[in-house]
Motif scaffolding. Sequence first.
Motif, PDB file in Angstrom:
ATOM      1  N   GLN A  32       0.830  -1.202   0.000  1.00 21.94           N
ATOM      2  CA  GLN A  32       0.000   0.000   0.000  1.00 21.94           C
ATOM      3  C   GLN A  32       0.862   1.249   0.000  1.00 21.94           C
ATOM      4  OE1 GLN A  32      -2.499  -0.488   3.448  1.00 21.94           O
ATOM      5  NE2 GLN A  32      -4.205  -1.287   2.259  1.00 21.94           N
ATOM      6  N   PRO A  33       0.452   2.274  -0.738  1.00 19.91           N
ATOM      7  CA  PRO A  33       1.194   3.545  -0.692  1.00 19.91           C
ATOM      8  C   PRO A  33       1.008   4.220   0.657  1.00 19.91           C
ATOM      9  CG  PRO A  33      -0.824   3.800  -1.952  1.00 19.91           C
ATOM     10  CD  PRO A  33      -0.705   2.325  -1.640  1.00 19.91           C
ATOM     11  N   ASP A  34       1.835   5.207   0.927  1.00 23.40           N
ATOM     12  CA  ASP A  34       1.686   5.959   2.169  1.00 23.40           C
ATOM     13  C   ASP A  34       0.338   6.659   2.184  1.00 23.40           C
ATOM     14  OD1 ASP A  34       4.188   5.254   3.129  1.00 23.40           O
ATOM     15  OD2 ASP A  34       5.168   6.917   2.070  1.00 23.40           O
ATOM     16  N   PRO A  35      -0.297   6.752   3.361  1.00 21.76           N
ATOM     17  CA  PRO A  35      -1.609   7.410   3.435  1.00 21.76           C
ATOM     18  C   PRO A  35      -1.479   8.895   3.139  1.00 21.76           C
ATOM     19  CG  PRO A  35      -0.768   6.955   5.625  1.00 21.76           C
ATOM     20  CD  PRO A  35       0.161   6.263   4.663  1.00 21.76           C
ATOM     21  N   PRO A  36      -2.525   9.492   2.597  1.00 18.29           N
ATOM     22  CA  PRO A  36      -2.486  10.936   2.311  1.00 18.29           C
ATOM     23  C   PRO A  36      -2.446  11.735   3.602  1.00 18.29           C
ATOM     24  CG  PRO A  36      -4.691  10.066   1.985  1.00 18.29           C
ATOM     25  CD  PRO A  36      -3.795   8.885   2.214  1.00 18.29           C
ATOM     26  N   SER A  38      -4.343  13.873   4.689  1.00 10.33           N
ATOM     27  CA  SER A  38      -5.673  14.097   5.274  1.00 10.33           C
ATOM     28  C   SER A  38      -6.190  12.892   6.032  1.00 10.33           C
ATOM     29  CB  SER A  38      -6.675  14.440   4.159  1.00 10.33           C
ATOM     30  OG  SER A  38      -6.732  13.380   3.207  1.00 10.33           O
ATOM     31  N   ALA A  39      -5.413  11.808   6.086  1.00  4.23           N
ATOM     32  CA  ALA A  39      -5.865  10.615   6.789  1.00  4.23           C
ATOM     33  C   ALA A  39      -5.959  10.899   8.279  1.00  4.23           C
ATOM     34  CB  ALA A  39      -4.907   9.451   6.531  1.00  4.23           C
ATOM     35  N   SER A  40      -6.585   9.994   9.007  1.00  8.15           N
ATOM     36  CA  SER A  40      -6.768  10.158  10.443  1.00  8.15           C
ATOM     37  C   SER A  40      -5.423  10.157  11.149  1.00  8.15           C
ATOM     38  CB  SER A  40      -7.647   9.027  10.972  1.00  8.15           C
ATOM     39  OG  SER A  40      -7.007   7.779  10.772  1.00  8.15           O
ATOM     40  N   PRO A  41      -5.328  10.673  12.395  1.00  4.97           N
ATOM     41  CA  PRO A  41      -4.053  10.740  13.113  1.00  4.97           C
ATOM     42  C   PRO A  41      -3.364   9.392  13.234  1.00  4.97           C
ATOM     43  CG  PRO A  41      -5.723  12.040  14.227  1.00  4.97           C
ATOM     44  CD  PRO A  41      -6.427  11.307  13.140  1.00  4.97           C
ATOM     45  N   SER A  42      -4.100   8.315  13.267  1.00  4.44           N
ATOM     46  CA  SER A  42      -3.486   6.997  13.396  1.00  4.44           C
ATOM     47  C   SER A  42      -2.848   6.536  12.098  1.00  4.44           C
ATOM     48  CB  SER A  42      -4.546   5.969  13.818  1.00  4.44           C
ATOM     49  OG  SER A  42      -5.498   5.801  12.783  1.00  4.44           O
ATOM     50  N   GLY A  43      -3.054   7.324  11.026  1.00  2.24           N
ATOM     51  CA  GLY A  43      -2.512   6.912   9.741  1.00  2.24           C
ATOM     52  C   GLY A  43      -3.427   5.983   8.985  1.00  2.24           C
ATOM     53  N   SER A  44      -4.616   5.770   9.505  1.00  2.00           N
ATOM     54  CA  SER A  44      -5.547   4.842   8.867  1.00  2.00           C
ATOM     55  C   SER A  44      -6.520   5.599   7.984  1.00  2.00           C
ATOM     56  CB  SER A  44      -6.329   4.058   9.930  1.00  2.00           C
ATOM     57  OG  SER A  44      -7.332   3.292   9.331  1.00  2.00           O
ATOM     58  N   PRO A  45      -6.476   5.386   6.654  1.00  2.00           N
ATOM     59  CA  PRO A  45      -7.440   6.063   5.791  1.00  2.00           C
ATOM     60  C   PRO A  45      -8.838   5.538   6.043  1.00  2.00           C
ATOM     61  CG  PRO A  45      -6.197   4.411   4.552  1.00  2.00           C
ATOM     62  CD  PRO A  45      -5.595   4.486   5.919  1.00  2.00           C
ATOM     63  N   PRO A  46      -9.848   6.347   5.841  1.00  2.00           N
ATOM     64  CA  PRO A  46     -11.218   5.888   6.090  1.00  2.00           C
ATOM     65  C   PRO A  46     -11.576   4.722   5.202  1.00  2.00           C
ATOM     66  CG  PRO A  46     -11.211   7.936   4.846  1.00  2.00           C
ATOM     67  CD  PRO A  46      -9.807   7.699   5.290  1.00  2.00           C
ATOM     68  N   ALA A  47     -12.300   3.761   5.762  1.00  2.00           N
ATOM     69  CA  ALA A  47     -12.705   2.588   4.990  1.00  2.00           C
ATOM     70  C   ALA A  47     -13.774   2.982   3.991  1.00  2.00           C
ATOM     71  CB  ALA A  47     -13.248   1.498   5.919  1.00  2.00           C
ATOM     72  N   HIS A 243       2.063  -7.898   2.406  1.00  2.00           N
ATOM     73  CA  HIS A 243       2.869  -6.720   2.737  1.00  2.00           C
ATOM     74  C   HIS A 243       2.470  -6.169   4.102  1.00  2.00           C
ATOM     75  CE1 HIS A 243       4.825  -6.227  -1.210  1.00  2.00           C
ATOM     76  NE2 HIS A 243       3.666  -6.621  -1.733  1.00  2.00           N
ATOM     77  N   PRO A 244       2.566  -6.974   5.165  1.00  2.72           N
ATOM     78  CA  PRO A 244       2.102  -6.481   6.469  1.00  2.72           C
ATOM     79  C   PRO A 244       2.863  -5.244   6.949  1.00  2.72           C
ATOM     80  CG  PRO A 244       3.351  -8.524   6.699  1.00  2.72           C
ATOM     81  CD  PRO A 244       3.090  -8.348   5.249  1.00  2.72           C
ATOM     82  N   GLU A 245       4.120  -5.082   6.489  1.00  2.00           N
ATOM     83  CA  GLU A 245       4.890  -3.911   6.901  1.00  2.00           C
ATOM     84  C   GLU A 245       4.332  -2.615   6.306  1.00  2.00           C
ATOM     85  OE1 GLU A 245       6.357  -5.228   2.968  1.00  2.00           O
ATOM     86  OE2 GLU A 245       5.878  -6.258   4.851  1.00  2.00           O
ATOM     87  N   ARG A 246       3.456  -2.736   5.303  1.00  2.00           N
ATOM     88  CA  ARG A 246       2.866  -1.560   4.673  1.00  2.00           C
ATOM     89  C   ARG A 246       1.448  -1.293   5.177  1.00  2.00           C
ATOM     90  NH1 ARG A 246       5.701   2.058   3.101  1.00  2.00           N
ATOM     91  NH2 ARG A 246       4.030   2.806   1.729  1.00  2.00           N
ATOM     92  N   CYS A 247       1.006  -2.028   6.203  1.00  2.00           N
ATOM     93  CA  CYS A 247      -0.342  -1.834   6.727  1.00  2.00           C
ATOM     94  C   CYS A 247      -0.433  -0.493   7.449  1.00  2.00           C
ATOM     95  CB  CYS A 247      -0.710  -2.954   7.700  1.00  2.00           C
ATOM     96  SG  CYS A 247      -0.873  -4.564   6.920  1.00  2.00           S
ATOM     97  N   HIS A 248      -1.508   0.214   7.252  1.00  2.00           N
ATOM     98  CA  HIS A 248      -1.736   1.496   7.907  1.00  2.00           C
ATOM     99  C   HIS A 248      -2.715   1.381   9.066  1.00  2.00           C
ATOM    100  CE1 HIS A 248       0.569   3.041   4.664  1.00  2.00           C
ATOM    101  NE2 HIS A 248      -0.374   2.872   3.754  1.00  2.00           N
ATOM    102  N   ALA A 249      -3.279   0.206   9.266  1.00  2.00           N
ATOM    103  CA  ALA A 249      -4.227   0.008  10.361  1.00  2.00           C
ATOM    104  C   ALA A 249      -4.277  -1.485  10.686  1.00  2.00           C
ATOM    105  CB  ALA A 249      -5.611   0.517   9.987  1.00  2.00           C
ATOM    106  N   PRO A 250      -4.479  -1.829  11.950  1.00  2.00           N
ATOM    107  CA  PRO A 250      -4.620  -3.248  12.301  1.00  2.00           C
ATOM    108  C   PRO A 250      -5.957  -3.786  11.843  1.00  2.00           C
ATOM    109  CG  PRO A 250      -5.060  -1.886  14.212  1.00  2.00           C
ATOM    110  CD  PRO A 250      -4.615  -0.940  13.120  1.00  2.00           C
ATOM    111  N   LEU A 251      -6.073  -5.105  11.874  1.00  2.00           N
ATOM    112  CA  LEU A 251      -7.365  -5.715  11.602  1.00  2.00           C
ATOM    113  C   LEU A 251      -8.334  -5.377  12.728  1.00  2.00           C
ATOM    114  CD1 LEU A 251      -6.216  -9.267  10.433  1.00  2.00           C
ATOM    115  CD2 LEU A 251      -7.237  -7.488   8.997  1.00  2.00           C
ATOM    116  N   PRO A 252      -9.619  -5.317  12.441  1.00  2.00           N
ATOM    117  CA  PRO A 252     -10.603  -5.030  13.502  1.00  2.00           C
ATOM    118  C   PRO A 252     -10.533  -6.053  14.627  1.00  2.00           C
ATOM    119  CG  PRO A 252     -11.609  -4.908  11.319  1.00  2.00           C
ATOM    120  CD  PRO A 252     -10.246  -5.483  11.123  1.00  2.00           C
ATOM    121  N   ASP A 253     -10.924  -5.638  15.811  1.00  2.00           N
ATOM    122  CA  ASP A 253     -10.864  -6.521  16.981  1.00  2.00           C
ATOM    123  C   ASP A 253     -11.685  -7.791  16.774  1.00  2.00           C
ATOM    124  OD1 ASP A 253      -9.233  -4.723  18.253  1.00  2.00           O
ATOM    125  OD2 ASP A 253     -10.860  -3.760  19.372  1.00  2.00           O
TER     126      ASP A 253
END
Length: 500
Positions: A32-36, A38-47, A243-253
Amino acid sequence: MHLRGRLAVFLTALLLTACAGGVEGAPHNRGQPDPPPSASPSGSPPAPASALDPAGTLVENSVMLSFSGGGARAAAFSLGALQGLGTLPNGEGGTLLDQVRFITSVSGGSMTAAYYGLHGKAGLPEFRRVALLGDSEGTLRTSLLNPRNIWRLLSGGLNDRSTLPTWLEQSVFKGATFAQMSRQGRPVVWINATNLRQRIAFPFHQRAFDALCSDLSSVPVSEAVAASMAVPIVFTPVVLEKHPERCHAPLPDWVDSYGLAFGESMLAHSLLQTLQDFRDLSTGRYVKLVDGGLSDNFGLSSIQQSHLLMGTPHAPWSERDAIRIRNLLFVVVDGGQQPSGNLNQDLDGPSGVDLAMAAIDAAIDTNVRLSYDSFVQMIRRWQEDTIRYRCKLPDDEQGRIRAQQPGWRCDDVQFTVTRLSFGDLAPERAQALNAIPTRLKLPEQDIDALIAAGHEAMVRSLAVRYFMGKTLGVTDGFWRPDGAMSPNAGARAADDAAGD
């Protein structure tokens, strides 16, 4: 190419080697490319709100299609079905082909779906020439009697790029990527393969690639189609990279808790295990994909998977889609062969090869029937859930919708599923079409016979013509292929649609 028929070589392969074939070279999917910014503070783009298209996919009267596996036979039949839709008016100055918003496909049908997704209506005549009449088998080593193919199996075939993906890339898709397929005005296309480790359908859409922390847009379309057509033993698997090293958010709980809310659903638990595996390098860095017909020869299970995982009444489409849709027609274009052979003619037999072929056919056909029946039930629930969702909207919200869509009612929603096959044609003609083998290359007369059959099956379908009548504002009659009306036939078409 579809699994049926080609897996007869499996018996020969067992005599040659106990090792599996290699892979078709290095994976092409990037992280995955780097998040823009404008993404959330956690670095996770909105789903995205929809597994189809986050911006919304559907129009008021929408058509969805499923293209089955079956080699060039299924690809040609699917082409004819598209051409048939192109002859039926939609009441908006266009045709029902303009209403096609989504296509899910497997194996041979994936060639047609992907080409149409890239080129639209203008590409249909070229597809016949480029893909269906091209010399595909002349460059492919599909026989174990070929010494080079035997060597590939014995040696592992690593980085062997002279087979299916290469032919598809050089002769059919010519460098096209999924970024080009997502252009405005094109239907959403899901190309389905089978995940060998998890034994589950793998659809090429961005949500699946999000789970891999990967970017679908840069993936060659030829790779996806090759994966969908990769008959085991005959063709080696197509490989994707985690590419887990490119993940911007964890999987949901709820994934880590194995989704207790899903109860006893075996499909749900398999999906959750798959999501965990995609982030776990201890199980390996790669995902190996083969023929989509192994998991579902209609490509319907991936829709059921998305509906289940997203967990909303309108999944896998967006809220906007659920509000906008009025009439939905889902047509399964089945280019597979019907049961045949003479196993019951004699007391003796069948032979080992015939027995293996019959067992493979039984497994595929049983899975297809169950998948289709389950999908029909899901569509019925989908309609009910969509109506319930719309009718629970606040009154002021419903008022705003009616202002934008005059005549809108929350309960005015109808979803219809139907299946087209050779069995919809005259018995003698159906028998001749069923006799056409599952291959990548067929004689021109067979290709044209299959295209004509798909065209005729589509325009003569009661459910399709009833849907067309609704788009034209005519529900008390029956539209014939010549455009004339038959009185009192609309009810018969509605009954046919409901029955399917």
